[in-house]
Scaffold this motif. Structure first.
Motif, PDB file in Angstrom:
ATOM      1  N   ILE A 163       0.874  -1.181   0.000  1.00  0.00           N
ATOM      2  CA  ILE A 163       0.000   0.000   0.000  1.00  0.00           C
ATOM      3  C   ILE A 163       0.905   1.224   0.000  1.00  0.00           C
ATOM      4  CG2 ILE A 163      -1.678   1.361   1.309  1.00  0.00           C
ATOM      5  CD1 ILE A 163      -2.906  -1.189   2.305  1.00  0.00           C
ATOM      6  N   ARG A 169      -1.886   7.415   4.265  1.00  0.00           N
ATOM      7  CA  ARG A 169      -3.071   6.544   4.278  1.00  0.00           C
ATOM      8  C   ARG A 169      -3.363   5.979   5.667  1.00  0.00           C
ATOM      9  NH1 ARG A 169      -4.582   4.180  -1.418  1.00  0.00           N
ATOM     10  NH2 ARG A 169      -6.469   5.173  -0.657  1.00  0.00           N
ATOM     11  N   GLU A 172      -6.484   7.521   6.840  1.00  0.00           N
ATOM     12  CA  GLU A 172      -7.650   7.479   5.959  1.00  0.00           C
ATOM     13  C   GLU A 172      -8.627   6.394   6.409  1.00  0.00           C
ATOM     14  OE1 GLU A 172      -6.444   7.185   1.890  1.00  0.00           O
ATOM     15  OE2 GLU A 172      -5.572   9.199   1.851  1.00  0.00           O
ATOM     16  N   PHE A 177     -10.605   3.768   0.306  1.00  0.00           N
ATOM     17  CA  PHE A 177      -9.768   2.762  -0.346  1.00  0.00           C
ATOM     18  C   PHE A 177     -10.600   1.997  -1.376  1.00  0.00           C
ATOM     19  CE2 PHE A 177      -7.477   3.713   3.422  1.00  0.00           C
ATOM     20  CZ  PHE A 177      -6.153   3.338   3.237  1.00  0.00           C
ATOM     21  N   MET A 181      -7.458  -2.510  -2.274  1.00  0.00           N
ATOM     22  CA  MET A 181      -6.664  -1.931  -1.196  1.00  0.00           C
ATOM     23  C   MET A 181      -7.259  -2.248   0.175  1.00  0.00           C
ATOM     24  SD  MET A 181      -3.892  -0.533  -2.188  1.00  0.00           S
ATOM     25  CE  MET A 181      -3.146  -0.332  -3.808  1.00  0.00           C
ATOM     26  N   ARG A 182      -8.588  -2.313   0.264  1.00  0.00           N
ATOM     27  CA  ARG A 182      -9.212  -2.714   1.536  1.00  0.00           C
ATOM     28  C   ARG A 182      -8.835  -4.153   1.886  1.00  0.00           C
ATOM     29  NH1 ARG A 182     -13.900   0.567  -0.034  1.00  0.00           N
ATOM     30  NH2 ARG A 182     -14.848  -1.219  -1.073  1.00  0.00           N
ATOM     31  N   GLU A 594      -3.597   1.287  -8.273  1.00  0.00           N
ATOM     32  CA  GLU A 594      -5.047   1.378  -8.365  1.00  0.00           C
ATOM     33  C   GLU A 594      -5.429   1.986  -9.714  1.00  0.00           C
ATOM     34  OE1 GLU A 594      -7.254   2.488  -4.747  1.00  0.00           O
ATOM     35  OE2 GLU A 594      -5.318   3.104  -3.947  1.00  0.00           O
TER      36      GLU A 594
END
Length: 623
Positions: A163, A169, A172, A177, A181-182, A594
């Motif tokens: 990540i 992040r 965040e 996300f 990414m989660r 991403e």
């Protein structure tokens, strides 16, 4: 000897080499039986399962929804409710039986010695806490460290799970996300205490194919670095081939076959194992066929392959397109401030053009956020586009009034990804099917019931099921009902928006075969929206690849798959799991980036785009 006893004996034989190589199992499960209370009786859903997981080994439990694989993992972790469930047998970890530990001691095991990654990270992450604090909590609960030390360790974990910009992040929230990414956050949380065993319960099922490839690579790399064992739960045999040393096949609560993954794939004996393998789409298997072909289907009871219908070219005789899309553009305004001033726009669909003829399937393929679903919804004006023309059977959808548009939608129907969300839970299936027929005055109520009964049979269901409600059907059956409902108004074009992505692999094959059969018998045109290149190859005549709202490559299926030109098309194809256990040690080394944002400022002017023709009908966007 019972099937379960035979499996246990075969398992003990298979485990002998592991024992001989001085490896005491990290996890040893013996005679695990799980039951749920239903109407006052106990119903067994996992029946006498036994297996071991050796150090640094990956064992896959594979099976479809209802097979008991997820219940097996929840039983091991003791996450099932005590009042309504009963778990029997032995689950040995480091010489302790987890099923007999007091709850306080079991809490120390969870997240510390055994960690779990769940299928849907958004329901597992707390939406009101920053992800950094959630990962740090997994550390501070099990280790005596300061907040500063925990934060430093979290930043190391974020870097380990690829990540980027970990410091930024850290603060965040989950909604900021992407899905991939989660899932990486969930993996970081699971690895925080350096567990001996990682249980991954369908960790890639809901992800795009490229993100799935990245997660599989990540789990392989982290397993090598941390030396942990993995219990991987999935319904996808292609994923099993990529990750598992040994495989357990579950069917209706029983382990029907288990052994080395290579043996399961090449010498699988149980009909259910062979049925799962036959339903896995293999990229490149269509090289010898110009037309879509049904998936082979194995009869689970007999092990015999059911006969397949021959492919028929219904497109060749069609001249005029049923659907013509020209420069379709859809944008969503972004407003901010106390007066709601426009500050930008999401360029969801940008000057998309294509044709579609009767009897033809054009697949729109790409990752989440590329604009493919918005394209489908814009065509039938569930979303009003900003500009462009959409001609359906010679009529411009953009100029129709509400009454004419309602009538035109009889010719264009849509099948949505989640049939449970698109079926009214308060209406019986019979009412859901007959309602559009009656509302559009196609005939009497009796004619509507007769047609609904005939369509139920056509999609492989019994007419007497029409008195049931949506919750009384399986996911695959609900999708068949959604297909029958779409056919009630005799449409010429069906937009299938991720219609099979949420289904088990064999149900997916059956629904795809059903769509192909209906296309040939009714000469339907399909706009098939998907992110799965292997399924797309099986069902398509032509393919259009979308990226950031634009079609970057379009052409006949055979030429596009044989000779992909755009880097994004190549990336999608490289990410498809290959059902070949010999590739288990291979990593794709895909970048963990991403999808770029489609948000543009208010003064943004899209560049002029042009396409070059690689071969007849095969066009590629020039950069």
């Amino acid at each position: 000897m019972t099937l379960t006893q035979a499996n246990a004996m075969r398992l003990q034989t298979a485990d002998a080499p592991h024992a001989a190589s001085a490896a005491t199992p990290v996890l040893s499960v013996r005679n695990l039986t799980t039951s749920f209370r239903a109407n006052g009786d106990w119903r067994t859903v996992v029946n006498n399962i036994s297996f071991d997981v050796a150090p640094k080994e990956t064992v896959a439990i594979v099976g479809e929804s209802g097979s008991g694989k997820s219940v097996t993992s929840l039983s091991i972790m003791r996450l099932l409710p005590d009042r309504s469930s009963k778990v029997e047998g032995q689950v040995m970890l480091s010489g302790r039986d987890l099923l007999s530990l007091p709850e306080e001691q079991m809490r120390q095991v969870r997240g510390n010695e055994i960690s779990m990654i769940f299928q849907e990270p958004m329901t597992s992450l707390n939406p009101i806490l920053p992800i950094g604090r959630q990962i740090a909590e997994a550390l501070t609960v099990h280790r005596d460290i300061s907040n500063a030390e925990a934060k430093a360790e979290v930043l190391r974990l974020l870097e380990k799970v690829r990540i980027p910009n970990g410091k930024q992040r850290f603060e965040e929230y989950p909604h900021q996300f992407s899905g991939g990414m989660r899932q990486r956050v969930m993996i970081a949380m699971a690895l925080a205490s350096r567990p001996k065993l990682l249980i991954a319960d369908e960790p890639t099922t809901a992800l795009d194919v490229t993100i799935q490839g990245q997660i599989l690579d990540l789990i392989k790399s982290l397993q090598e670095e941390e030396g942990m064992s993995v219990l991987f739960i999935t319904h996808d045999m292609g994923v099993v081939a990529e990750v598992a040393d040994r495989t357990i096949v579950m069917y209706r609560g029983d382990a029907v076959e288990m052994g080395d993954t290579d043996d399961i794939f090449h010498r699988g004996k149980h009909p259910y194992t062979r049925a799962l393998l036959s339903a896995v789409p293999r990229l490149g298997s269509m090289a010898s066929s110009r037309l879509p072909l049904p998936f082979p289907v194995i009869d689970i009871e007999t092990g015999d392959q059911k006969p397949l219908a021959d492919a028929v070219d219904t497109v060749a005789r069609e001249k005029a397109p049923i659907l013509e899309v020209r420069d379709l553009t859809t944008r969503f305004d972004i407003r901010s401030g106390p007066f709601g001033r426009k500050v930008g726009a999401v360029h969801a669909v940008e000057k998309v053009s294509f044709d579609l003829r009767r009897g033809e399937t054009l697949s729109l393929v790409g990752e989440s956020g590329c604009g493919k679903s918005t394209t489908g919804r814009s065509i039938i004006r569930l979303i009003d586009p900003n500009s462009g023309t959409v001609m359906v059977d010679g009529q411009d959808m953009m100029t129709l009034g509400s009454a004419a548009l309602r009538k035109m939608r009889c010719s264009v129907q849509m099948i949505f990804q989640d049939p449970y969300a698109s079926l009214n839970p308060r209406l019986s299936i019979g009412s859901a099917l007959t309602e559009p027929f009656i509302q559009h005055a196609f005939g009497s109520r009796q004619q509507a019931r007769d047609k609904a009964a005939a369509l139920m049979e056509k999609v492989g269901l019994l007419p007497d099921m029409m008195t049931r409600y949506p919750h009384e059907f399986s996911g695959g059956q609900r999708q068949r009902i959604a297909i029958a409902r779409a056919l009630m108004l005799d449409p010429k074009l069906i937009i299938a928006d991720e219609a099979v992505s949420a289904l088990d692999v064999s149900i997916k094959a059956q629904v795809c075969n059903l769509l192909l059969d209906l296309q040939q018998s009714l000469n339907l045109a399909f706009l098939f929206i998907s992110h799965d290149m292997a399924v797309v190859e099986r069902v398509s005549h032509r393919v259009a690849v979308m990226y950031l709202g634009e079609i970057v490559e379009i052409g006949p299926r055979a030429t596009l798959f044989d000779n992909p030109q755009h880097p994004y098309t190549k990336k999608l194809m490289a990410a498809v799991p290959v059902p070949d256990p010999s590739r288990r040690s291979i990593k794709r080394n895909m970048q963990a980036d991403e999808l770029k944002s489609p948000i543009r400022p208010t003064n943004f002017v899209p560049p002029q785009r042009s396409y070059r023709e690689v071969s007849p009908g095969h066009l590629v966007l020039t950069e």
